[in-house]
Design a protein around this motif. Structure first.
Motif, short mmCIF file in Angstrom:
data_model
loop_
_atom_site.label_atom_id
_atom_site.label_comp_id
_atom_site.label_asym_id
_atom_site.label_seq_id
_atom_site.Cartn_x
_atom_site.Cartn_y
_atom_site.Cartn_z
N LYS A 122 0.97 -1.22 -0.15
CA LYS A 122 -0.03 -0.25 -0.31
C LYS A 122 0.98 0.93 -0.37
O LYS A 122 0.86 2.41 -1.23
CB LYS A 122 -0.65 -0.14 1.14
CG LYS A 122 -1.54 1.25 1.54
CD LYS A 122 -2.79 1.40 2.05
CE LYS A 122 -3.94 2.15 2.06
NZ LYS A 122 -3.69 3.63 2.10
N SER A 123 1.83 1.36 0.83
CA SER A 123 2.93 2.85 1.02
C SER A 123 3.26 2.46 -0.54
O SER A 123 3.50 3.92 -1.10
CB SER A 123 4.01 2.22 2.30
OG SER A 123 3.45 2.15 3.43
N ASP A 126 1.15 4.11 -2.82
CA ASP A 126 0.25 5.92 -2.43
C ASP A 126 1.49 6.05 -3.14
O ASP A 126 1.17 7.51 -3.97
CB ASP A 126 0.47 5.19 -1.23
CG ASP A 126 -1.06 4.98 -0.79
OD1 ASP A 126 -1.72 4.44 -1.39
OD2 ASP A 126 -1.20 4.59 0.20
#
Length: 215
Positions: A122-123, A126
């Motif tokens: 996810k990091s 993003d």
């Protein structure tokens, strides 16, 4: 034994080289290099603006001097000299712009590489999205900067044309068309400089870690 030792030395060298290439220190170093380039570009922009302003003043002074028939040769020499300085400043500014573009590309690439090394999906997603958005907007800023520098080149050419026209006007004793041309050049300077200011502002956002403002 010697072969084994030699192999170990080579492996150690390769590992250390790879670690050096992947080191997080690359990003701060590139960021600092980009910051210094932004500062250099800004100084050149200010210097170019000062030279353009001075040259415009000398151009206005030339017209007045010619209308009064005072020191014609001296005034022409001064004005041509001033606009030659502008030409050099524009070329210098363009060089700094090319360096700025190159260092920005290096910085974005380093950010992407470091982001791609993250284990959290996810990091990674993003940050990749934020970097791509910032990169797209900054590239648009760079494109506008290139156009602004191009406008400065045209401004220089037009100014020199006015000086040449004034030389003809002296012979004909007619200055009717010069005023409008001079006003046109003076009216374009502020807009061009504002476009260059945007490049500096957007660049500072990039190295000040305000990527969200570039999105």
């Amino acid at each position: 034994m010697k072969k084994i030792f030699a192999t170990l030395v080579i492996l150690t060298f390769l590992v250390s080289s790879c670690w050096k290439n992947k080191s997080p220190e690359d990003l701060p170093r590139l960021k600092e290099a980009f910051k210094k380039q932004v500062e250099t570009f800004e100084k050149d922009k200010v210097s170019t603006n000062e030279n353009v302003t001075k040259s415009l003043e000398s151009l206005s002074g030339l017209k007045a001097a010619l209308e009064d028939s005072k020191n014609e040769d001296k005034e022409f020499a001064k004005v041509y000299g001033n606009w030659e300085k502008v030409d050099k400043k524009v070329k210098d500014l363009n060089k700094e712009y090319e360096d700025l573009k190159s260092r920005a590309e290096g910085l974005f690439t380093a950010m992407e590489e470091q982001t791609n090394s993250l284990s959290d999906a996810k990091s990674k997603a993003d940050l990749s999205k934020a970097i791509q958005s910032a990169r797209t907007k900054y590239n648009a800023t760079l494109a506008n900067t290139a156009k602004a520098i191009g406008k400065l080149r045209v401004l220089h050419t037009d100014a020199v044309d006015i000086v040449k026209a004034l030389e003809v006007a002296v012979a004909l004793n007619s200055f009717d068309n010069i005023n409008a041309q001079l006003e046109s050049i003076e009216g374009r300077v502020d807009g061009i400089m504002q476009e260059l200011n945007v490049a500096v502002e957007e660049s500072k956002k990039l190295y000040d870690q305000r990527i969200d403002e570039l999105n």
